[in-house]
Design a protein around this motif. Sequence first.
Motif, PDB file in Angstrom:
ATOM      1  N   HIS A   5       3.403   9.823  -8.050  1.00 52.40           N
ATOM      2  CA  HIS A   5       3.740   9.917  -9.518  1.00 52.40           C
ATOM      3  C   HIS A   5       2.916  10.327 -10.461  1.00 52.40           C
ATOM      4  CE1 HIS A   5       8.185   8.753  -9.183  1.00 52.40           C
ATOM      5  NE2 HIS A   5       7.760   7.649  -8.370  1.00 52.40           N
ATOM      6  N   THR A   6       1.850   9.583 -10.359  1.00 48.49           N
ATOM      7  CA  THR A   6       0.384   9.934 -10.959  1.00 48.49           C
ATOM      8  C   THR A   6       0.082  11.531 -11.070  1.00 48.49           C
ATOM      9  OG1 THR A   6      -0.495   7.993 -10.739  1.00 48.49           O
ATOM     10  CG2 THR A   6      -1.915   9.481 -11.303  1.00 48.49           C
ATOM     11  N   LEU A  57       0.873  -1.110   0.100  1.00 49.80           N
ATOM     12  CA  LEU A  57       0.053  -0.054  -0.072  1.00 49.80           C
ATOM     13  C   LEU A  57       0.728   1.417   0.080  1.00 49.80           C
ATOM     14  CD1 LEU A  57      -2.729  -0.897   2.260  1.00 49.80           C
ATOM     15  CD2 LEU A  57      -3.093  -0.810   0.064  1.00 49.80           C
ATOM     16  N   GLY A  58       1.992   1.138   0.835  1.00 50.97           N
ATOM     17  CA  GLY A  58       2.945   2.317   0.664  1.00 50.97           C
ATOM     18  C   GLY A  58       3.522   2.559  -0.588  1.00 50.97           C
ATOM     19  N   ILE A  59       3.746   1.463  -1.585  1.00 44.05           N
ATOM     20  CA  ILE A  59       4.004   1.717  -2.787  1.00 44.05           C
ATOM     21  C   ILE A  59       2.950   2.255  -3.647  1.00 44.05           C
ATOM     22  CG2 ILE A  59       4.672   0.191  -4.931  1.00 44.05           C
ATOM     23  CD1 ILE A  59       6.556  -1.719  -2.904  1.00 44.05           C
ATOM     24  N   ALA A  60       1.842   1.570  -3.728  1.00 46.42           N
ATOM     25  CA  ALA A  60       0.719   2.327  -4.495  1.00 46.42           C
ATOM     26  C   ALA A  60       0.714   3.834  -4.091  1.00 46.42           C
ATOM     27  CB  ALA A  60      -0.358   1.476  -3.852  1.00 46.42           C
ATOM     28  N   THR A  61       0.700   4.015  -2.876  1.00 46.70           N
ATOM     29  CA  THR A  61       0.852   5.557  -2.475  1.00 46.70           C
ATOM     30  C   THR A  61       1.964   6.356  -3.198  1.00 46.70           C
ATOM     31  OG1 THR A  61      -0.208   5.041  -0.120  1.00 46.70           O
ATOM     32  CG2 THR A  61       0.669   7.193  -0.539  1.00 46.70           C
ATOM     33  N   GLN A  77       7.921   3.675   5.088  1.00 53.31           N
ATOM     34  CA  GLN A  77       9.284   3.744   4.288  1.00 53.31           C
ATOM     35  C   GLN A  77       9.101   3.314   2.945  1.00 53.31           C
ATOM     36  OE1 GLN A  77      11.513   0.643   6.498  1.00 53.31           O
ATOM     37  NE2 GLN A  77      12.187   2.165   8.197  1.00 53.31           N
ATOM     38  N   ALA A  78       7.901   2.652   2.526  1.00 53.52           N
ATOM     39  CA  ALA A  78       7.586   2.375   1.200  1.00 53.52           C
ATOM     40  C   ALA A  78       7.260   3.484   0.299  1.00 53.52           C
ATOM     41  CB  ALA A  78       6.545   1.246   1.213  1.00 53.52           C
ATOM     42  N   VAL A  79       6.707   4.420   0.977  1.00 56.49           N
ATOM     43  CA  VAL A  79       6.122   5.705   0.252  1.00 56.49           C
ATOM     44  C   VAL A  79       7.313   6.253  -0.566  1.00 56.49           C
ATOM     45  CG1 VAL A  79       4.828   7.667   0.149  1.00 56.49           C
ATOM     46  CG2 VAL A  79       4.138   5.816   1.389  1.00 56.49           C
ATOM     47  N   PRO A  80       8.202   6.594   0.448  1.00 54.71           N
ATOM     48  CA  PRO A  80       9.340   7.782  -0.200  1.00 54.71           C
ATOM     49  C   PRO A  80      10.345   6.784  -1.286  1.00 54.71           C
ATOM     50  CG  PRO A  80       9.814   7.279   1.978  1.00 54.71           C
ATOM     51  CD  PRO A  80       8.455   6.990   1.810  1.00 54.71           C
ATOM     52  N   ALA A  81      10.335   5.489  -0.666  1.00 52.59           N
ATOM     53  CA  ALA A  81      11.224   4.486  -1.558  1.00 52.59           C
ATOM     54  C   ALA A  81      10.479   4.638  -3.057  1.00 52.59           C
ATOM     55  CB  ALA A  81      11.319   3.229  -0.902  1.00 52.59           C
ATOM     56  N   GLU A  82       9.221   4.677  -3.253  1.00 52.10           N
ATOM     57  CA  GLU A  82       8.764   4.453  -4.550  1.00 52.10           C
ATOM     58  C   GLU A  82       8.724   6.021  -5.199  1.00 52.10           C
ATOM     59  OE1 GLU A  82       6.518   2.436  -7.958  1.00 52.10           O
ATOM     60  OE2 GLU A  82       8.108   2.021  -6.116  1.00 52.10           O
ATOM     61  N   VAL A  83       8.667   6.733  -4.531  1.00 52.73           N
ATOM     62  CA  VAL A  83       8.495   8.315  -4.987  1.00 52.73           C
ATOM     63  C   VAL A  83       9.758   8.769  -5.552  1.00 52.73           C
ATOM     64  CG1 VAL A  83       8.409  10.702  -4.248  1.00 52.73           C
ATOM     65  CG2 VAL A  83       6.583   8.952  -3.623  1.00 52.73           C
ATOM     66  N   LEU A  84      10.918   8.225  -4.614  1.00 53.03           N
ATOM     67  CA  LEU A  84      12.375   8.639  -5.073  1.00 53.03           C
ATOM     68  C   LEU A  84      12.744   7.781  -6.269  1.00 53.03           C
ATOM     69  CD1 LEU A  84      13.636   9.737  -1.766  1.00 53.03           C
ATOM     70  CD2 LEU A  84      12.751  11.064  -3.509  1.00 53.03           C
ATOM     71  N   ASN A  85      12.131   6.626  -6.461  1.00 50.60           N
ATOM     72  CA  ASN A  85      12.928   5.675  -7.527  1.00 50.60           C
ATOM     73  C   ASN A  85      12.295   6.391  -8.995  1.00 50.60           C
ATOM     74  OD1 ASN A  85      13.317   3.510  -9.265  1.00 50.60           O
ATOM     75  ND2 ASN A  85      11.781   2.138  -8.316  1.00 50.60           N
ATOM     76  N   PRO A  86      13.733   6.603  -9.518  1.00 49.59           N
ATOM     77  CA  PRO A  86      13.741   7.255 -10.595  1.00 49.59           C
ATOM     78  C   PRO A  86      13.202   6.381 -12.263  1.00 49.59           C
ATOM     79  CG  PRO A  86      15.893   6.714 -10.293  1.00 49.59           C
ATOM     80  CD  PRO A  86      14.989   6.536  -9.144  1.00 49.59           C
ATOM     81  N   LYS A  87      13.318   5.202 -11.912  1.00 48.34           N
ATOM     82  CA  LYS A  87      12.770   4.304 -13.059  1.00 48.34           C
ATOM     83  C   LYS A  87      11.348   4.362 -12.954  1.00 48.34           C
ATOM     84  CE  LYS A  87      16.725   0.872 -13.216  1.00 48.34           C
ATOM     85  NZ  LYS A  87      17.094  -0.485 -12.977  1.00 48.34           N
ATOM     86  N   THR A  88      10.708   4.320 -11.837  1.00 48.97           N
ATOM     87  CA  THR A  88       9.349   4.594 -11.760  1.00 48.97           C
ATOM     88  C   THR A  88       8.860   5.746 -12.556  1.00 48.97           C
ATOM     89  OG1 THR A  88       9.316   3.317  -9.721  1.00 48.97           O
ATOM     90  CG2 THR A  88       7.222   4.552 -10.414  1.00 48.97           C
TER      91      THR A  88
END
Length: 208
Positions: free
Chosen positions: A54-55, A45-49, A115-126
């Motif tokens: 990104h959306t 759910l953190g990754i989805a957030t 922890q998952a939210v910023p990890a996904e937000v800061l993922n440049p590939k995403t």
Amino acid sequence: MFDLSSLSTFVVIVLGLFLIPGPAVLLVLSRTAQAGRKTGVMTGLGIATGDFVHTVFAAVGLSAVLMTSALAFNAVKFIGAAYLIYLGVRAILEKQGDPSLPKLPAVTPAKAFLQAVPAEVLNPKTALFFLAFMPQFVHPERGSVFLQFTVLGLIFVVLSSLYTTLLALSIRPLGRVVKRLSWISRWQGKIVGSIFISLGLKVATQHR
């Protein structure tokens, strides 16, 4: 605003993307194996957030590009098509193996989410994938570009939430199935890669 064919293609591509284990999937698997299903679900759910963030960025940024210049927007789409072809070739050529799960310190479900939210937000590939992927399904003549980006992004977020939740809840039986059907790991990259390349070529050759 969207026809059934476009939405179906979008969903198929997104599901294909999920089948290629990336950092987000490995994070969910690691948290689930380490701290249980609840922590795995909260990580997903953190990754989805993060994907929702990104959306918003893609919707605001690319809508602004379109308002500034239709030519610039088409350039973004062309670059995105090239990127999708690159992803497809990479998926086909990549050797499939058993990805090693990273060892992470124990956390609570709430902390895993945060922890998952910023990890996904800061993922440049995403971020790059959103910028390359979303414009392929946006058509200004069908209405508000911002609304189209938002709808597509929310569909992505919902599918991401469902996928990571299912993954966390069925990690053990799913692992047994994958071991029995070893051909899945050998062919999933080629199948998904072919889909990416087809979409990229379609976008690159269509009339603008």
